[in-house]
Design an enzyme around this catalytic site. Structure first.
Site, PDB file in Angstrom:
ATOM      1  N   ARG A  38       0.856  -1.190   0.000  1.00 44.66           N
ATOM      2  CA  ARG A  38       0.000   0.000   0.000  1.00 44.66           C
ATOM      3  C   ARG A  38       0.889   1.235   0.000  1.00 44.66           C
ATOM      4  O   ARG A  38       1.595   1.514   0.973  1.00 44.66           O
ATOM      5  CB  ARG A  38      -0.908  -0.016   1.237  1.00 44.66           C
ATOM      6  CG  ARG A  38      -1.931   1.100   1.306  1.00 44.66           C
ATOM      7  CD  ARG A  38      -2.816   0.885   2.542  1.00 44.66           C
ATOM      8  NE  ARG A  38      -3.950   1.798   2.570  1.00 44.66           N
ATOM      9  CZ  ARG A  38      -3.956   2.984   3.177  1.00 44.66           C
ATOM     10  NH1 ARG A  38      -2.855   3.396   3.799  1.00 44.66           N
ATOM     11  NH2 ARG A  38      -5.034   3.738   3.162  1.00 44.66           N
ATOM     12  N   SER A 107     -12.829  -3.948  -0.836  1.00 45.27           N
ATOM     13  CA  SER A 107     -13.233  -3.490   0.488  1.00 45.27           C
ATOM     14  C   SER A 107     -14.748  -3.348   0.551  1.00 45.27           C
ATOM     15  O   SER A 107     -15.377  -2.863  -0.397  1.00 45.27           O
ATOM     16  CB  SER A 107     -12.596  -2.134   0.807  1.00 45.27           C
ATOM     17  OG  SER A 107     -11.190  -2.245   0.848  1.00 45.27           O
ATOM     18  N   LYS A 136      -6.828   4.454   7.954  1.00 47.89           N
ATOM     19  CA  LYS A 136      -7.930   4.796   7.062  1.00 47.89           C
ATOM     20  C   LYS A 136      -8.493   6.176   7.395  1.00 47.89           C
ATOM     21  O   LYS A 136      -8.604   6.549   8.560  1.00 47.89           O
ATOM     22  CB  LYS A 136      -9.050   3.757   7.179  1.00 47.89           C
ATOM     23  CG  LYS A 136      -8.738   2.416   6.521  1.00 47.89           C
ATOM     24  CD  LYS A 136      -8.806   2.533   5.021  1.00 47.89           C
ATOM     25  CE  LYS A 136      -8.814   1.176   4.340  1.00 47.89           C
ATOM     26  NZ  LYS A 136      -8.887   1.310   2.882  1.00 47.89           N
TER      27      LYS A 136
END
Length: 211
Positions: A38, A107, A136
Site C-alpha cells: 500500500r 473493500s 484509514k
C-alpha cells in the site's frame, strides 16, 4: 484460501527502503500468508520500483503479493492480484483488466457492497475497519454484527481489517472470517518475528473456531 489467514498491509511510516523491506522479509519468514503493498504517496515510478523489490521477497517465501488500488503496478510486476476500495475503478472493469487468474480483493463495509463485489468478480472481501485506526481516513468502525452478516451473505472469503491487534482479535471468534489483516501491529512492533508467529497461531485458532 489459506493465503488470507495472516494478511499484512504495508505502511511506510518513517522507514527507509532497507528497513521497510527487512520488516516484510521477517514477517514472511514467520507466518504472514499474504502481503498487500500500500503506497498512497509514492510516484508511479517509485511505487513500481518498490513493488519489484517486494515481489522478489514475497516470491522467495512463496507469499502472494497484492497491490493496493493500482492495477497498472499489479500488471507491471506480475503481482498475484490487486485490492480496491469503493472509490477506484468499477469491480468488473478491474476484473477484465487483470484477467481471471489474478486475485481481486474488494473493500466492503456493508452487505450490499459485499454482494455487489461478489457478483462483479471479487475473490475475497476486506471488511472493516473493525476498530478505529489511523490508517484509514474513514473513522466509522464496522461492527462485529455487520461483519457476521457480510460473511453469511456471501460465498467468497472475508478478511477482517482495521485496528486489529493481538490484544483484540479474540473478539473475531465465531464470525466466519477467513483471516485478519494488520498494518501497524506488525510494521511497528519491536520483534516482528515473534509478533508474526503469535498472530498466525491466534488467527488459525480463530478461523478454526468457526468449524
Amino acid at each position: 484460501m489459506k493465503e488470507l489467514t495472516l494478511y499484512l498491509v504495508t505502511g511506510r511510516y518513517d522507514f527507509d527502503d532497507e528497513s521497510f523491506l527487512n520488516v516484510i522479509k521477517i514477517a514472511c519468514e514467520n507466518g504472514v500468508t499474504l502481503v498487500q503493498l500500500r503506497e498512497k504517496e509514492a510516484s508511479t515510478h517509485d511505487f513500481y520500483r518498490l513493488a519489484q523489490k517486494v515481489k522478489e521477497l514475497t516470491d522467495r517465501f512463496d507469499v502472494p503479493l497484492i497491490i493496493n488500488d493500482r492495477v497498472d503496478i499489479c500488471l507491471a510486476v506480475d503481482a498475484a492480484g490487486v485490492h480496491i476500495g469503493d472509490d477506484e475503478l468499477p469491480i468488473t472493469v478491474v476484473r477484465n483488466l487483470i484477467g481471471k487468474d489474478k486475485l481481486l480483493g474488494v473493500s466492503a463495509k456493508d452487505v450490499d457492497r459485499a454482494k455487489e463485489a461478489e457478483e462483479a468478480g471479487a475473490d475475497y472481501l476486506g471488511v472493516g475497519a473493525i476498530y478505529l485506526t489511523k490508517t484509514k481516513d474513514d473513522p466509522q468502525p464496522t461492527s462485529i454484527e455487520t461483519l457476521k452478516k457480510i460473511v453469511s451473505a456471501v460465498d467468497i472469503p472475508v478478511v477482517a481489517i482495521g485496528g486489529l491487534k493481538e490484544a483484540n482479535i479474540d473478539s473475531l471468534r465465531h464470525t466466519g472470517i477467513a483471516g485478519i489483516s494488520v498494518v501497524s501491529e506488525l510494521m511497528l512492533t519491536e520483534d516482528v518475528a515473534q509478533k508474526a508467529q503469535r498472530l498466525r497461531a491466534l488467527t488459525e485458532e480463530i478461523v478454526a473456531s468457526h468449524n
